[in-house]
Enzyme design. Structure first.
Site, PDB file in Angstrom:
ATOM      1  N   GLU A 124      30.408  23.227   1.329  1.00  0.00           N
ATOM      2  CA  GLU A 124      31.339  22.737   1.944  1.00  0.00           C
ATOM      3  C   GLU A 124      32.072  21.210   1.499  1.00  0.00           C
ATOM      4  O   GLU A 124      31.355  20.397   0.855  1.00  0.00           O
ATOM      5  CB  GLU A 124      30.816  22.570   3.537  1.00  0.00           C
ATOM      6  CG  GLU A 124      30.362  23.632   4.147  1.00  0.00           C
ATOM      7  CD  GLU A 124      30.102  23.535   5.718  1.00  0.00           C
ATOM      8  OE1 GLU A 124      30.525  24.909   6.417  1.00  0.00           O
ATOM      9  OE2 GLU A 124      29.430  22.586   6.222  1.00  0.00           O
ATOM     10  N   CYS A 139      36.074  14.751   0.868  1.00  0.00           N
ATOM     11  CA  CYS A 139      34.676  14.491   0.713  1.00  0.00           C
ATOM     12  C   CYS A 139      34.007  15.567  -0.158  1.00  0.00           C
ATOM     13  O   CYS A 139      33.795  16.774   0.489  1.00  0.00           O
ATOM     14  CB  CYS A 139      34.265  14.359   2.269  1.00  0.00           C
ATOM     15  SG  CYS A 139      32.387  14.406   2.280  1.00  0.00           S
ATOM     16  N   CYS A 146      19.648  19.931  -0.042  1.00  0.00           N
ATOM     17  CA  CYS A 146      19.399  18.576  -0.288  1.00  0.00           C
ATOM     18  C   CYS A 146      17.807  18.540  -0.396  1.00  0.00           C
ATOM     19  O   CYS A 146      17.109  19.270   0.544  1.00  0.00           O
ATOM     20  CB  CYS A 146      19.800  17.719   0.812  1.00  0.00           C
ATOM     21  SG  CYS A 146      19.576  16.111   0.145  1.00  0.00           S
ATOM     22  N   CYS A 150      16.731  13.658   5.818  1.00  0.00           N
ATOM     23  CA  CYS A 150      16.934  12.763   6.737  1.00  0.00           C
ATOM     24  C   CYS A 150      16.955  13.443   8.043  1.00  0.00           C
ATOM     25  O   CYS A 150      17.569  14.455   8.016  1.00  0.00           O
ATOM     26  CB  CYS A 150      17.794  11.893   6.234  1.00  0.00           C
ATOM     27  SG  CYS A 150      18.049  11.150   4.647  1.00  0.00           S
ATOM     28  N   CYS A 153      20.203  14.673   9.711  1.00  0.00           N
ATOM     29  CA  CYS A 153      21.236  15.054   8.840  1.00  0.00           C
ATOM     30  C   CYS A 153      21.076  16.648   8.863  1.00  0.00           C
ATOM     31  O   CYS A 153      19.948  17.277   8.626  1.00  0.00           O
ATOM     32  CB  CYS A 153      21.118  14.375   7.589  1.00  0.00           C
ATOM     33  SG  CYS A 153      22.323  15.290   6.443  1.00  0.00           S
ATOM     34  N   GLY A 203      23.993  17.004  -0.374  1.00  0.00           N
ATOM     35  CA  GLY A 203      23.346  16.641  -1.281  1.00  0.00           C
ATOM     36  C   GLY A 203      23.180  15.239  -1.574  1.00  0.00           C
ATOM     37  O   GLY A 203      24.201  14.618  -1.112  1.00  0.00           O
ATOM     38  N   GLU A 204      22.279  15.026  -2.484  1.00  0.00           N
ATOM     39  CA  GLU A 204      22.073  13.549  -2.692  1.00  0.00           C
ATOM     40  C   GLU A 204      22.597  13.403  -4.294  1.00  0.00           C
ATOM     41  O   GLU A 204      22.040  13.755  -5.247  1.00  0.00           O
ATOM     42  CB  GLU A 204      20.738  13.199  -2.819  1.00  0.00           C
ATOM     43  CG  GLU A 204      20.170  11.962  -3.507  1.00  0.00           C
ATOM     44  CD  GLU A 204      21.040  10.638  -2.998  1.00  0.00           C
ATOM     45  OE1 GLU A 204      21.264  10.417  -1.985  1.00  0.00           O
ATOM     46  OE2 GLU A 204      21.750   9.931  -3.947  1.00  0.00           O
ATOM     47  N   SER A 235      27.919   8.020  -2.280  1.00  0.00           N
ATOM     48  CA  SER A 235      27.050   7.533  -1.266  1.00  0.00           C
ATOM     49  C   SER A 235      25.519   8.054  -1.487  1.00  0.00           C
ATOM     50  O   SER A 235      25.346   9.129  -1.824  1.00  0.00           O
ATOM     51  CB  SER A 235      27.367   7.949  -0.031  1.00  0.00           C
ATOM     52  OG  SER A 235      26.395   8.047   1.169  1.00  0.00           O
ATOM     53  N   SER A 257      23.039   4.583   2.259  1.00  0.00           N
ATOM     54  CA  SER A 257      22.642   4.912   3.756  1.00  0.00           C
ATOM     55  C   SER A 257      21.462   4.160   4.186  1.00  0.00           C
ATOM     56  O   SER A 257      20.368   4.739   3.711  1.00  0.00           O
ATOM     57  CB  SER A 257      22.425   6.473   3.552  1.00  0.00           C
ATOM     58  OG  SER A 257      23.720   7.287   3.069  1.00  0.00           O
ATOM     59  N   LEU A 258      21.762   3.203   5.012  1.00  0.00           N
ATOM     60  CA  LEU A 258      20.695   2.383   5.060  1.00  0.00           C
ATOM     61  C   LEU A 258      19.673   3.027   6.574  1.00  0.00           C
ATOM     62  O   LEU A 258      18.732   3.202   6.539  1.00  0.00           O
ATOM     63  CB  LEU A 258      20.980   0.958   5.326  1.00  0.00           C
ATOM     64  CG  LEU A 258      20.111  -0.021   5.700  1.00  0.00           C
ATOM     65  CD1 LEU A 258      19.294  -0.322   4.404  1.00  0.00           C
ATOM     66  CD2 LEU A 258      20.732  -1.562   5.846  1.00  0.00           C
ATOM     67  N   HIS A 259      20.613   2.934   7.425  1.00  0.00           N
ATOM     68  CA  HIS A 259      20.124   3.506   8.565  1.00  0.00           C
ATOM     69  C   HIS A 259      18.937   2.781   9.399  1.00  0.00           C
ATOM     70  O   HIS A 259      18.628   2.988  10.642  1.00  0.00           O
ATOM     71  CB  HIS A 259      19.842   4.935   8.524  1.00  0.00           C
ATOM     72  CG  HIS A 259      20.915   5.716   7.950  1.00  0.00           C
ATOM     73  ND1 HIS A 259      22.300   5.671   8.322  1.00  0.00           N
ATOM     74  CD2 HIS A 259      20.880   6.566   6.983  1.00  0.00           C
ATOM     75  CE1 HIS A 259      23.122   6.336   7.645  1.00  0.00           C
ATOM     76  NE2 HIS A 259      22.354   7.073   6.821  1.00  0.00           N
ATOM     77  N   ASN A 334      26.464  12.169  14.701  1.00  0.00           N
ATOM     78  CA  ASN A 334      27.015  13.333  15.059  1.00  0.00           C
ATOM     79  C   ASN A 334      26.160  14.538  15.222  1.00  0.00           C
ATOM     80  O   ASN A 334      25.454  14.631  14.603  1.00  0.00           O
ATOM     81  CB  ASN A 334      28.055  13.903  13.789  1.00  0.00           C
ATOM     82  CG  ASN A 334      29.174  12.722  13.536  1.00  0.00           C
ATOM     83  OD1 ASN A 334      29.866  12.655  14.577  1.00  0.00           O
ATOM     84  ND2 ASN A 334      29.372  12.316  12.338  1.00  0.00           N
ATOM     85  N   CYS A 377      30.257  13.420   9.292  1.00  0.00           N
ATOM     86  CA  CYS A 377      29.163  13.059   8.430  1.00  0.00           C
ATOM     87  C   CYS A 377      28.014  13.885   8.852  1.00  0.00           C
ATOM     88  O   CYS A 377      27.574  13.709  10.053  1.00  0.00           O
ATOM     89  CB  CYS A 377      28.939  11.579   8.797  1.00  0.00           C
ATOM     90  SG  CYS A 377      30.406  10.552   8.048  1.00  0.00           S
TER      91      CYS A 377
END
Ligand code: SAH
Ligand code: SF4
Length: 406
Positions: A124, A139, A146, A150, A153, A203-204, A235, A257-259, A334, A377
């Site tokens: 996507e 984006c 992935c 996480c 996600c 994906g990373e 990112s 992406s700390l989180h 989200n 996201c």
């Protein structure tokens, strides 16, 4: 000790990541009839293709202009190329685009494309128009699925099927431009609507560095799409050894992406933290080239109710990143089907943002875009269309640890 494996940040570690990632590379970009795909080739590879059909090197430059500056896909419309050569090119090559298997537009005008690639795999891409100005961000996805998982996600619930190739990555952007008729006019007017790339889809990107780097090098080429590196943001969930490489070679904006600000919590939310813990991630941010007040590193921080949104978390965050030219993007969580977290309340987000702001960091709260079509996201997910059959037997890239109970 929490992290018994001290990550080896040498060239050998990078080589290991690149070799592993190559196992997931896409099938070759040739059609069943033998024609070869020109999109996604570097300039020198394009010149080699011209040499292979006994054409002069300047043809590569001409084609580059048509493919990447004008967005042309049909050789017969390349007016600076004589008819016989147009025909010869069309016999040997194609200028392809991923096929839009579906397109959905959100009530807020965000548009999500489901792109299907030659082997039937899908990913996507989301176009996020700026609500106030005539511009917007595309984006892009870098992988089908992935390897990381996480907890918050949706993509992370989809195992990695394969990497996207350079043609497929830059092709998402080109196909989105096609959809909006956003190529420069022959008079040279510059497109504005689709003028920023964020590598924040599925994906990373740093686990597919070879293809992502090649695609972004194409997008930045001044004689083609010509996006400045300031208009591209990559990112990462924190693939520390590859951050240095991306910084040195691409110099694009970095988002991390700390989180979470404690290793015990980040180990659960972003399991890659077990390999590259917070201290090493922050050190890599400190040495990221070109970071300055004009070019800040973005820390992404998903706001999860009762999990990472306390006053203590906010205070620890500003302590951790002290001295880094940074801004903190607070992303309200989200939800997606089956997700187990809740979005922090408005008061908690405001309190968190206030502490970060008082410490001198911009802390914008990201307005969710395209939630109604699962385009925001962390909501992207496709079905891997078949098992990754071309891969040799291998150990999994990481074990899936037990699920965090939020
Ligand atoms: N894999 C890369 C880039 C893609 S994700 C990365 O992890 O950085 C883009 C951003 O959305 C990341 O910061 C990611 O952590 C965040 N995200 C993932 N799931 C989310 C969700 N459900 N709600 C809000 N943000 C999410
Ligand atoms: Fe992968 Fe990024 Fe989702 Fe984590 S947040 S699972 S790294 S896409």
């Amino acid at each position: 000790m929490r992290h018994p494996q001290t990550p080896d940040l040498t060239e050998a570690e990078r080589a290991r990541i690149l070799a592993k990632s190559a196992l997931f590379d896409p099938p070759p970009a040739a059609l069943a009839d033998g024609r070869r795909e020109l999109v996604g080739l570097s300039r020198s590879e394009l010149a080699e293709e011209m040499a292979a059909i006994s054409e002069a090197p300047f043809r590569a430059r001409q084609l580059w202009h048509w493919i990447y500056h004008r967005g042309e896909t049909d050789f017969s419309r390349m007016s600076s190329i004589a008819r016989p050569l147009q025909r010869k090119l069309a016999e040997c090559f194609v200028i392809g685009r991923p096929e839009a298997a579906s397109v959905q537009t959100s009530a807020d005008a965000t548009r999500k494309f489901l792109f299907r690639f030659r082997d039937g795999q899908e990913a996507e891409t989301v176009y996020i128009p700026d609500p106030h100005e005539d511009r917007g961000a595309v984006c892009l996805s870098s992988q089908v699925g992935c390897t990381l998982s996480c907890r918050f996600c949706h993509t992370g619930t989809q195992l990695l099927t394969r990497n996207l190739g350079a043609a497929e990555i830059v092709g998402q952007f080109m196909a989105a431009r096609d959809a909006y008729g956003e190529w420069p006019s022959p008079k040279g007017e510059t497109p504005r609507l689709l003028s920023t790339i964020v590598l924040m889809g599925m994906g990373e990107p740093l686990y597919n560095y070879a293809n992502v780097g090649k695609a972004m090098t194409i997008a930045m080429d001044g004689e083609g799409i010509a996006l400045s590196r300031r208009r591209i943001t990559l990112s990462t969930s924190g693939v520390v050894p590859m951050m240095d490489r991306a910084g040195a070679e691409l110099g694009v904006n970095l988002a991390v992406s700390l989180h979470a600000v404690r290793n015990d919590l980040r180990d659960e939310l972003v399991p890659l933290n077990r390999k590259y813990p917070i201290e090493e991630l922050i050190a890599a941010c400190r040495r990221y080239p070109g970071a300055s007040n004009a070019r800040r590193i973005t820390f992404e921080y998903v706001m999860l109710k009762g999990v990472n949104d306390s006053v203590a978390d906010a205070r620890e965050l500003v302590r951790l990143i002290a001295g880094i030219p940074a801004k903190i993007n607070l992303i309200p969580f989200n939800p997606w089907p089956g997700s187990r977290f809740e979005t922090s309340g408005a008061a908690a987000i405001e309190r968190f943002a206030g502490i970060v702001m008082d410490a001198g960091f911009a802390s914008p709260v990201r307005t969710p875009r395209g939630r109604d079509i699962l385009a925001a996201c962390g909501q992207l997910r496709t079905e891997g269309r078949r098992p990754p059959v071309h891969l040799p037997a291998r150990a999994p890239l990481r074990a899936r640890p037990a699920r965090l109970q939020p």
